[in-house]
Motif scaffolding. Structure first.
Motif, PDB file in Angstrom:
ATOM      1  N   LEU A 177      -8.335  -3.445   7.299  1.00 26.13           N
ATOM      2  CA  LEU A 177      -9.348  -3.346   6.246  1.00 26.13           C
ATOM      3  C   LEU A 177      -9.133  -2.167   5.301  1.00 26.13           C
ATOM      4  N   ILE A 178      -8.321  -1.208   5.716  1.00 25.32           N
ATOM      5  CA  ILE A 178      -8.172  -0.016   4.867  1.00 25.32           C
ATOM      6  C   ILE A 178      -7.734  -0.363   3.445  1.00 25.32           C
ATOM      7  N   PRO A 179      -6.648  -1.134   3.287  1.00 22.76           N
ATOM      8  CA  PRO A 179      -6.284  -1.482   1.901  1.00 22.76           C
ATOM      9  C   PRO A 179      -7.391  -2.247   1.179  1.00 22.76           C
ATOM     10  N   VAL A 180      -8.130  -3.067   1.924  1.00 18.86           N
ATOM     11  CA  VAL A 180      -9.210  -3.829   1.288  1.00 18.86           C
ATOM     12  C   VAL A 180     -10.274  -2.887   0.745  1.00 18.86           C
ATOM     13  N   VAL A 181     -10.629  -1.889   1.560  1.00 19.22           N
ATOM     14  CA  VAL A 181     -11.651  -0.936   1.120  1.00 19.22           C
ATOM     15  C   VAL A 181     -11.151  -0.162  -0.096  1.00 19.22           C
ATOM     16  N   VAL A 182      -9.904   0.278  -0.028  1.00 24.36           N
ATOM     17  CA  VAL A 182      -9.340   1.029  -1.161  1.00 24.36           C
ATOM     18  C   VAL A 182      -9.385   0.171  -2.419  1.00 24.36           C
ATOM     19  N   LEU A 183      -8.939  -1.059  -2.273  1.00 26.71           N
ATOM     20  CA  LEU A 183      -8.848  -1.953  -3.424  1.00 26.71           C
ATOM     21  C   LEU A 183     -10.232  -2.244  -3.995  1.00 26.71           C
ATOM     22  N   SER A 184     -11.194  -2.519  -3.102  1.00 26.88           N
ATOM     23  CA  SER A 184     -12.517  -2.874  -3.643  1.00 26.88           C
ATOM     24  C   SER A 184     -13.209  -1.644  -4.230  1.00 26.88           C
ATOM     25  N   SER A 185     -12.950  -0.452  -3.696  1.00 27.08           N
ATOM     26  CA  SER A 185     -13.512   0.752  -4.310  1.00 27.08           C
ATOM     27  C   SER A 185     -12.953   0.918  -5.714  1.00 27.08           C
ATOM     28  N   TRP A 186     -11.649   0.719  -5.804  1.00 28.00           N
ATOM     29  CA  TRP A 186     -11.010   0.868  -7.112  1.00 28.00           C
ATOM     30  C   TRP A 186     -11.603  -0.140  -8.088  1.00 28.00           C
ATOM     31  N   LEU A 187     -11.764  -1.351  -7.582  1.00 32.82           N
ATOM     32  CA  LEU A 187     -12.334  -2.412  -8.412  1.00 32.82           C
ATOM     33  C   LEU A 187     -13.746  -2.031  -8.871  1.00 32.82           C
ATOM     34  N   ALA A 188     -14.515  -1.516  -7.928  1.00 30.35           N
ATOM     35  CA  ALA A 188     -15.897  -1.155  -8.262  1.00 30.35           C
ATOM     36  C   ALA A 188     -15.927  -0.111  -9.364  1.00 30.35           C
ATOM     37  N   LEU A 189     -15.053   0.907  -9.252  1.00 24.25           N
ATOM     38  CA  LEU A 189     -15.046   1.952 -10.272  1.00 24.25           C
ATOM     39  C   LEU A 189     -14.539   1.402 -11.604  1.00 24.25           C
TER      40      LEU A 189
END
Lengths: 759, 551
Positions: A566-578
């Protein structure tokens, strides 16, 4: 290590045992060690008890009630020189003075009434004294109004010297406006009532003449531009009001307001900022039917007027500005002193307290901020003629009708503290309404300390609440996964990894929160909220597709590695959110969330606000809660979970019905300990909030916590002052709170441990 | 399908996994953030020369280091009061460290990308690190000696470097004389005064003593005069040279050589040169004294103070912690008393650190310290000796605070020692104390060590209580020096954690100090994480060992 234990054996045990002295020594040593260790162990209890009692010991004087005791009494010195009109004493309570109606100042020893010095005031021979007043008890100014319309202003002063290392106090009389009486009424009428305030630059007199005119004359010191010559500029004005029923007159020390009152309760407040043109500002009746004003005096600071009436009630009145910027005269509070007329009110010189005496010889000492009666004492049967409090308010002198002067000692160290002033709304001077305020000190002597702990407790709870809001889901969910699902080979790195977070100094978290996170949140405010939604959503969507992905892909990752996947998923979705947050901001909030909030809801935004504190302190609390909760979950006996699974429950059912239930006391104690930590945390809140003690529930506003308040104010507080003790009280409150929370958590944990050992 | 999936509960399991991922990312992200920002501080940054045309159309030159950039969406930029040209979607801004605070008024300036006409990084730009007013950025024009130019143009650079190294050498000598020698004389004079006062209080101050003291005083004064003379000579020497430099606006200014700390041309440096510079910057960071209200220079006194305080604390906390743990594990009957002690230990661990500060200030400083002063140092009155916050009280306060850490770790170690070992020792006739001393404690020593390390790590990072019991932003002298009695327990000291707070939040120039705060944080984090990992390693090692013993 095993080798080091083998002790060098010198002789056999049998030989040793025959050596009596040595044996005895061994046993003595054994006993001594046992006793020392026991002492050391019990020392721990002693330490915690010591901390508690020490804090209590410092706080305790706040709770002590004040008391007064009679020290001596003697007949008034030099009675032949006239009746006392004004009594006073100096700082050290050694020398008192009585001013008489014949224009004499008699200095005497406070202890026994021995005359120290007699001063004849320069009253012109052809005139009589027709009125007298004081110009502020703390200034030492006395004024006599004369029968020819003139006023003599006198000041009594005390010089300290140390001949032969002993303290010597020399009293003196001076004339700040000249030894020659000043003409107030140019028509030469007798002055039947006067009020005086004398300042460094400006002085004013208000006089009521025998033919009922009110004259306001003001003097301004002008320094010449060219030489050191000082000239007095004079302005006269006649107050155009019916003066026949003016019985009380007060001039404030800023020379802005003039208060006139009649016995029947008609109060008129005039604005005298322009000395030549007094303007009536307020006019009202402050007495109920049938009650008459019997005394009137300023409270220290000259902002509030204390009004005593003949029913024995004293009320505090002040000009109050309401929210619409309108001024009105309001009663802030009142005290029921006795049932007899209150004949004198004597304000304390350095605090917001006062001494009141009634016609039956009963006195009371009150504090206005605390709305508290400190002392009530019946001192005599007669009526006191003159009363004074010493500058430090630790002694008083009373002269009774029969000419006896009583000397009392007063112990009243912390009158400004009461349950009300600490925890409830208090109507402070110059405030529109009762409020919770913490503002402990200011430069001036007549400042009203505002020591309400409520905003600080509110700030503490608010900060902890948001911190727990951040920490609990992350820490508990994390603990559940790590303790129950995670593969052991990554668990052994993940657990200490998160625990190390707890070792990070909070000063670093605070510094990052204040200097990095606060500007970041300010810039990406929408992003932060988008993050809250997108990240869990992203994780869910990924999980859904992952579970329905072909087996070959799924099998590549061993069980219990989900967190890593899940780590890459969290990173990716955080980036997306910002990334998408500016878009959301543009569509929903006209491009700038902060401006939008301000215009739509009038919500302000502080850069260092509760959101930042919540995030940073949440981060600090996570490891502690995580670690304890994880321990609890991990130590749930394996046979319970395997049993549940064997009976056909899904892993989720087993978790929610068996594991969490069994570990719930441990989880509870984890949350409690985390809460204790959040409440006591100092550096993060100190650095990440603006430390403004406001009570605003908004998440975008700053706050001040108990702990940060101690850190900020303790170094500057004077030892054993009220402020110092109140800070200790704040520490005691923190101590008590964490003590309860921690003891509860520990008891729960101990019970849990016993339960597991039986399972 | 989705409904069934939710019913199976696996989304919630994934959520818990997500929480672990977020936690891990937070830890790693935080450490990375500190590491990147902290390590970047020492790298000699390139200096950029901008041709800048502002809103009014005025063209200027700006020289400085670009330290940060910000990208604002158009609406946000407008809300912040900026003008966005050409209908751009974003406003790009750079924060430039322009230095030259004495000329420009501040060290930093935000410039907008849309107004930059050109940028370049010419080799001849220099950075002058000064003792006052922060850095200077510009060009070197000439080197002067006693008012006459001795080198100009290309030559100036090498001559300047030579002169600078001479000046630095002289500065070191001056510094030594001023702080060490003069400081020692002042200290001796003060001691003399106190001795005299003590004798006066005891009524033993007579003529012989008076003569003796006067002689000593004269000797010190003579010494002082000699040093002053030497200082005057050195000062004259160091002031002879100066640099003539030109700032971005074209103005020439003169910087006296004694005000210069370092002179570099970062744009002309190769990566290798920069690496060497990097290391030297790091070394001077940890070995120099702070300058300019702590916003520049090194942090040596803070490191020194932290270590000394922590060592004193360790000396106090270890015996007490171990004894308490031994009592709970070896002596006390498991029951009511141990339960109470456990609650006490947990409360000691849970009491907010600021409460320890309050307790330390009131109890240690004012009560104990005040009594010590009255009993042993009446001659110093009214000035307090121990009745004021200082090193000793800070150590004691932190010792009390970290006591539970040592207790818990030691107890864990003791609980892992198999019973058979104790029983074996007792069976061989050893008393309980002997068993404890010869077998149990040696076996538990790694656990004690673990507890001690954790306590040290906790104490090194704690700031709140120290603010009340002895830490100051700038201590004039170290608590350990060459003057009798060498270790001054009554002195105030500097501390890394407090340094971070002070420089980051209370300094007049937060922006300029920020890199330094990151560097300090990095150092502190490295020390603390290092200590913790070390402790964990010892503990794991210990567990393995005992597991082997048990089997």
């Amino acid at each position: 290590m095993a080798e080091s234990q083998s002790t060098p054996v010198k002789s056999t045990l049998l030989q040793l045992s025959s050596n009596d002295a040595y044996q005895r020594w061994r046993l003595v040593k054994d006993k001594l060690v046992a006793q020392a260790v026991t002492l050391g162990g019990l020392g721990i209890i002693f330490a915690i008890v010591l901390i508690f009692f020490y804090l209590l010991y410092v706080v305790f004087p706040l709770l002590l009630s004040a008391h007064a005791e009679s020290v001596s009494s003697y007949s008034a010195p030099a009675p032949e020189l006239g009746k006392t009109v004004f009594l006073s004493m100096e700082e050290q309570n050694e020398i008192g003075v009585r001013f008489t109606d014949q224009g004499k100042a008699i200095f005497f020893a406070v202890a026994d009434g021995k005359v120290n010095r007699v001063e004849n005031l320069p009253i012109p021979e052809s005139t009589q004294i027709t009125s007298y007043t004081h110009g502020g008890v703390d200034k030492g100014i006395i004024a006599y109004g004369l029968s020819d319309g003139r006023v003599l202003v006198v000041k009594h002063d005390y010089k300290l010297s140390y001949p032969d290392g002993k303290r010597l106090i020399t009293p003196a009389i001076s004339f700040p406006l000249g030894a020659e009486p000043l003409v107030v009424d140019s028509q030469g009428q007798a002055l039947t009532k006067i009020a005086v305030k004398q300042g460094d630059k400006n002085s004013s007199f208000l006089a009521k003449t025998a033919d009922n005119r009110l004259i306001l004359s003001s003097l301004t010191k002008k320094e010449s531009m060219f030489d050191d010559q000082v000239s007095l500029e004079r302005t006269d004005a006649v107050v155009e009001l019916p003066a026949d029923n003016v019985d009380f007159m007060l001039l404030d020390k800023e020379l802005r307001n003039l208060y006139l009152a009649s016995r029947s309760g008609d109060l008129t407040v005039l604005d005298i900022t322009t000395k030549s043109e007094p303007v009536v500002k307020h006019k009202l009746n402050i007495m109920s039917q049938g009650v008459q004003i019997s005394s009137m005096e300023f409270l220290n600071g000259d902002i509030s007027v204390l009004v005593g009436d003949d029913s024995g009630t004293m009320a505090q009145w002040a000009i109050v500005r309401d929210k619409e910027n309108r001024f009105s005269m309001q009663q802030l509070r009142s005290f029921k002193v006795s049932n007899a007329p209150l004949i004198t009110i004597n304000p304390e010189q350095r605090r917001k307290g006062m001494l009141v005496a009634d016609a039956n010889g009963e006195i009371g000492i009150y504090n206005s901020t605390a709305a508290r009666e400190a002392i009530k004492e019946k001192v005599a049967d007669g009526k006191p003629v003159a009363v004074t409090l010493s500058p430090r308010a630790n002694a008083m002198l009373l002269q009774m009708e029969n000419g006896v002067i009583q000397n009392w000692k007063i112990e009243n160290e912390h009158p400004e503290i009461s349950w009300t002033s600490l925890w409830q709304k208090v109507w402070y001077e110059s405030y529109p309404e009762p409020a919770y305020i913490w503002q402990s000190s200011a430069a001036s002597n007549d400042f009203e300390p505002k020591m309400s702990l409520t905003p600080l407790v509110f700030g503490t709870l608010k900060a902890s609440f948001y911190a727990m809001l951040v920490a609990i889901p992350l820490a508990l969910f994390g603990a559940i996964y790590t303790g129950y699902f995670m593969a052991p080979e990554i668990r052994q790195y993940v657990k200490p990894g998160i625990e190390i977070m707890g070792a990070l100094p909070t000063v670093i978290l605070g510094f990052l929160a204040g200097l990095w996170l606060a500007p970041f949140v300010e810039m990406h405010l929408t992003g932060i909220f988008t993050l809250l939604m997108i990240v869990p959503l992203g994780a869910m969507i990924f999980a859904f597709f992952w579970q329905h992905a072909p087996k070959e892909i799924r099998n590549r990752i061993p069980e219990g590695w989900d967190a890593i996947v899940l780590i890459p998923v969290v990173v990716l979705s955080s980036w997306l959110a910002l990334e998408i947050s500016p878009l959301i901001e543009a569509v929903c909030f006209n491009g700038d969330l902060r401006t939008w909030m301000r215009t739509e809801f009038g919500m302000g935004y502080d850069q260092r606000n509760t959101l930042v504190v919540g995030l940073a302190m949440g981060f600090a609390v996570i490891p502690m809660v995580f670690s304890i909760a994880e321990d609890a979950i991990f130590s749930v006996p394996k046979h319970l979970t395997t049993g549940s699974l064997a009976l056909g429950a899904t892993p989720w059912q087993t978790l929610s019905k068996v594991v969490i239930l069994t570990a719930s006391p441990g989880i509870f104690s984890a949350v409690m300990i985390g809460l204790g930590r959040a409440v006591g945390e100092t550096m993060i809140v100190l650095m990440a909030t603006g430390n403004t003690p406001v009570m605003d529930p908004s998440i975008f506003q700053g706050l001040r916590t108990l702990s940060a308040n101690i850190a900020v104010e303790m170094p500057e507080s004077e030892v054993n002052s009220t402020h110092y003790r109140v800070l200790f009280l704040a520490a005691l409150v923190l101590f008590m709170f964490t003590f309860i929370v921690n003891s509860l958590a520990e008891l729960v944990r101990q019970n849990l441990r016993q339960k597991y050992s039986s399972l | 399908m989705i409904k069934a999936w939710f019913k199976s509960g696996s989304p919630w399991i994934w959520m818990t996994a997500g929480a672990v991922s977020i936690n891990l990312l937070l830890v790693v992200g935080l450490l990375l953030l500190i590491a990147v920002r902290g390590l970047g501080h020492f790298w000699p940054a390139d200096i950029v020369e901008y041709q800048y045309q502002d809103k009014q159309g005025k063209q200027t030159q700006i020289i400085g280091e670009q330290v940060a950039e910000s990208l604002l969406a158009e609406a946000q930029a407008v809300a912040a009061g900026h003008e966005v040209l050409n209908g751009a979607e974003y406003l790009l801004q750079f924060l430039v460290k322009t230095g030259n605070r004495d000329i420009l008024g501040s060290d930093f300036r935000w410039i907008q990308d849309q107004y930059i006409l050109a940028r370049s990084e010419p080799d001849d730009l220099i950075t002058v690190e000064r003792r006052e007013w922060g850095n200077f950025y510009g060009r070197l024009v000439a080197v002067k000696q006693n008012g006459t130019v001795i080198a100009e143009g290309e030559q100036a650079w090498t001559v300047a470097q030579d002169q600078l190294s001479k000046a630095l050498e002289l500065f070191k000598q001056i510094d030594h004389l001023q702080n060490k020698e003069v400081g020692a004389i002042n200290y001796s004079l003060e001691r003399l005064r106190l001795k005299q006062r003590a004798l006066e209080l005891k009524n033993q101050w007579d003529d012989t003593k008076r003569r003796e003291f006067a002689e000593q005083k004269v000797a010190y004064e003579k010494e002082y005069a000699a040093i002053q003379e030497q200082l005057a000579k050195l000062n004259k020497e160091i002031k002879c040279c100066s640099l003539v430099v030109k700032e971005a606006g074209g103005r020439e200014i003169t910087i006296p050589m004694n005000r210069v700390v370092k002179l570099t041309r970062p744009n002309a440096m190769s990566v290798f040169d920069k690496s060497i510079e990097y290391v030297s910057n790091f070394i001077s960071f940890i070995s120099d004294n702070p300058r300019e209200a702590n916003t520049e220079g090194g942090i040596f006194p803070a490191i020194f103070g932290t270590i000394l305080m922590v060592m004193l604390m360790a000396v106090v906390v270890t015996p007490f912690g171990v004894i308490a743990a031994v009592y709970m594990r070896e002596y006390a009957k498991q029951g009511f008393v141990t339960r109470i002690i456990r609650i006490a230990v947990n409360n000691l661990a849970g009491v907010p650190s600021i409460v320890y500060g309050v307790f330390g200030l009131g109890f240690f400083v004012y009560i104990i310290g005040g009594s010590i002063d009255r009993l042993f140092f009446p001659e110093a009155a009214p000035a307090p000796v121990f009745g004021t916050p200082g090193l000793l009280w800070a150590s004691l306060t932190l010792a009390l605070m970290t006591l539970p850490v040592v207790i818990v770790a030691t107890e864990e170690g003791l609980s892992r020692i198999p019973k058979s070992i104790r029983e074996g020792s007792l069976a061989l006739g050893a008393t309980k104390a002997e068993t404890l001393w010869r077998t149990v404690l040696p076996m538990a020593s790694p656990a004690i060590m673990t507890g001690l390390i954790l306590a040290v790590a906790r104490a090194a990072g704690e700031v709140a209580p120290l603010m009340l019991v002895g830490v100051v932003k700038l201590a004039p002298t170290l608590p350990l020096d060459g003057n009798f009695p060498y270790l001054h327990l009554d002195r105030k000291f500097m501390h890394l954690g407090f340094h971070i707070y002070d420089v980051g939040f209370q300094s007049p120039n937060v922006e300029a100090a920020r890199p330094l705060v990151y560097a300090t944080s990095l150092l502190l984090v490295m020390v603390i994480v290092g200590l913790n990992m070390f402790a964990i390693a010892i503990r794991n090692n210990l567990r393995e060992k005992f597991r082997a013993l048990e089997n």
